[in-house]
Design an enzyme around this catalytic site. Sequence first.
Site, PDB file in Angstrom:
ATOM      1  N   ASP A  62      33.729  29.165  22.551  1.00  0.00           N
ATOM      2  CA  ASP A  62      33.217  30.453  23.038  1.00  0.00           C
ATOM      3  C   ASP A  62      34.099  30.971  24.180  1.00  0.00           C
ATOM      4  OD1 ASP A  62      32.406  28.701  24.985  1.00  0.00           O
ATOM      5  OD2 ASP A  62      30.282  29.262  24.937  1.00  0.00           O
ATOM      6  N   SER A  63      35.093  30.177  24.578  1.00  0.00           N
ATOM      7  CA  SER A  63      36.106  30.658  25.527  1.00  0.00           C
ATOM      8  C   SER A  63      36.852  31.870  24.961  1.00  0.00           C
ATOM      9  CB  SER A  63      37.114  29.548  25.863  1.00  0.00           C
ATOM     10  OG  SER A  63      37.612  28.957  24.678  1.00  0.00           O
ATOM     11  N   ASP A 101      31.762  26.475  18.201  1.00  0.00           N
ATOM     12  CA  ASP A 101      30.986  26.450  19.439  1.00  0.00           C
ATOM     13  C   ASP A 101      29.781  27.356  19.262  1.00  0.00           C
ATOM     14  OD1 ASP A 101      30.909  25.347  21.910  1.00  0.00           O
ATOM     15  OD2 ASP A 101      32.441  26.644  22.805  1.00  0.00           O
ATOM     16  N   LYS A 131      29.197  22.607  18.238  1.00  0.00           N
ATOM     17  CA  LYS A 131      29.132  22.048  19.607  1.00  0.00           C
ATOM     18  C   LYS A 131      28.079  22.812  20.400  1.00  0.00           C
ATOM     19  CE  LYS A 131      32.482  22.759  22.845  1.00  0.00           C
ATOM     20  NZ  LYS A 131      31.707  23.430  23.926  1.00  0.00           N
ATOM     21  N   GLU A 133      26.073  22.886  24.426  1.00  0.00           N
ATOM     22  CA  GLU A 133      26.212  22.453  25.826  1.00  0.00           C
ATOM     23  C   GLU A 133      24.880  21.910  26.355  1.00  0.00           C
ATOM     24  OE1 GLU A 133      27.857  25.562  28.242  1.00  0.00           O
ATOM     25  OE2 GLU A 133      29.603  25.801  26.949  1.00  0.00           O
ATOM     26  N   GLU A 201      33.678  18.010  30.667  1.00  0.00           N
ATOM     27  CA  GLU A 201      34.496  19.031  31.340  1.00  0.00           C
ATOM     28  C   GLU A 201      34.333  18.935  32.854  1.00  0.00           C
ATOM     29  OE1 GLU A 201      34.179  22.969  29.698  1.00  0.00           O
ATOM     30  OE2 GLU A 201      35.379  23.855  31.305  1.00  0.00           O
TER      31      GLU A 201
HETATM   32  O1  KIV Z   1      34.900  27.126  24.631  1.00  0.00           O
HETATM   33  C1  KIV Z   1      35.743  26.286  24.964  1.00  0.00           C
HETATM   34  O2  KIV Z   1      36.945  26.549  25.009  1.00  0.00           O
HETATM   35  C2  KIV Z   1      35.277  24.944  25.309  1.00  0.00           C
HETATM   36  C3  KIV Z   1      36.313  23.981  25.795  1.00  0.00           C
HETATM   37  C4  KIV Z   1      36.612  24.261  27.206  1.00  0.00           C
HETATM   38  C5  KIV Z   1      35.900  22.583  25.586  1.00  0.00           C
HETATM   39  O3  KIV Z   1      34.118  24.668  25.233  1.00  0.00           O
END
Ligand code: KIV
Length: 301
Positions: A62-63, A101, A131, A133, A201
């Site tokens: 999600d970055s 994500d 993934k 969180e 992280e």
């Molecule tokens: O969204 C992302 O890029 C992440 C990484 C920093 C692990 O969750």
Amino acid sequence: MSVHTQQPSVSADNPVQRKAHTVASLLRKKDQGQKIVSLTCYDYSTARILDQAGVDLLLVGDSLAMTVLGHPNTLSVTVDEMLHHVKAVVKGTRHAMVLADMPFMSYQADPVEAVKNAGRFIQEGGAQAVKLEGASERVIQVVRHLVEIGIPVVGHLGFTPQMVNTLGGFKIQGKNLEDVKKLVDGALRLQEAGAFALVLEMVPVEVADLITRKLRIPTIGIGAGNVCDGQILVVDDLLGRYSELTPRFVRQYMNSGALIGEAVQRYAADIQTLAFPDNDTESFAFPVAALPALAQWAAEL
Ligand code: KIV
């Protein structure tokens, strides 16, 4: 920022011959003491390059809210926007595992919605795993349900960007015993719920080491030292094309932002001097035999 340039062991021209990754093959890497190589990825052509270069795990993170869409944090990206990128990355990938994500609000509010959204990443997007969180009771419940129905899950602890407003900014986590106990407990509960890997992280090296040794499943570190079972970086950081945020743990292996800028300036200059395009090699000619007819018709216009 200095650019780190060392010889690559694999390259896109010399693809590594290997099978597609599975949950089992990534778990085996920990057992065999081999590190898991991961990067974020958001588009088809980058996926092809990273996959051929030997990356084990591609996270459609999600970055992308920040690096691709220009938002100040990850909070505003939606499931539909993420799916758009997951589909592209899956098309460009043959060997790596593609991990989607789950964005903010796609799994926190309602467990039924969480399962449906995760299912979309697998069914519509073609990802192999998702993934999430955190390790709250609610998240653990969702992880358990997803694993039960056949959706592999990766956890994410330490600095969890979707909690940025609660954590008060991009801050290292696990700096006192109380917080370390919570992190270790969360990691063990995620493993018990069936997560097959855990992203750590921005935690101190000692804490990452402790968690890595306590878990059967692999840890994948970002800002957590070299003690984890694998590493992940945001691909735009590694390639030097995102400069809004430059955390201490980023190593820039090339400055593609500068290289792209130089290439575009040369292109602009070539257009002005008529050096681009070359009419013989980069353009198309009218058939020679028909040129007189063309000239005559043009003269009569
Ligand atoms: O969204 C992302 O890029 C992440 C990484 C920093 C692990 O969750």
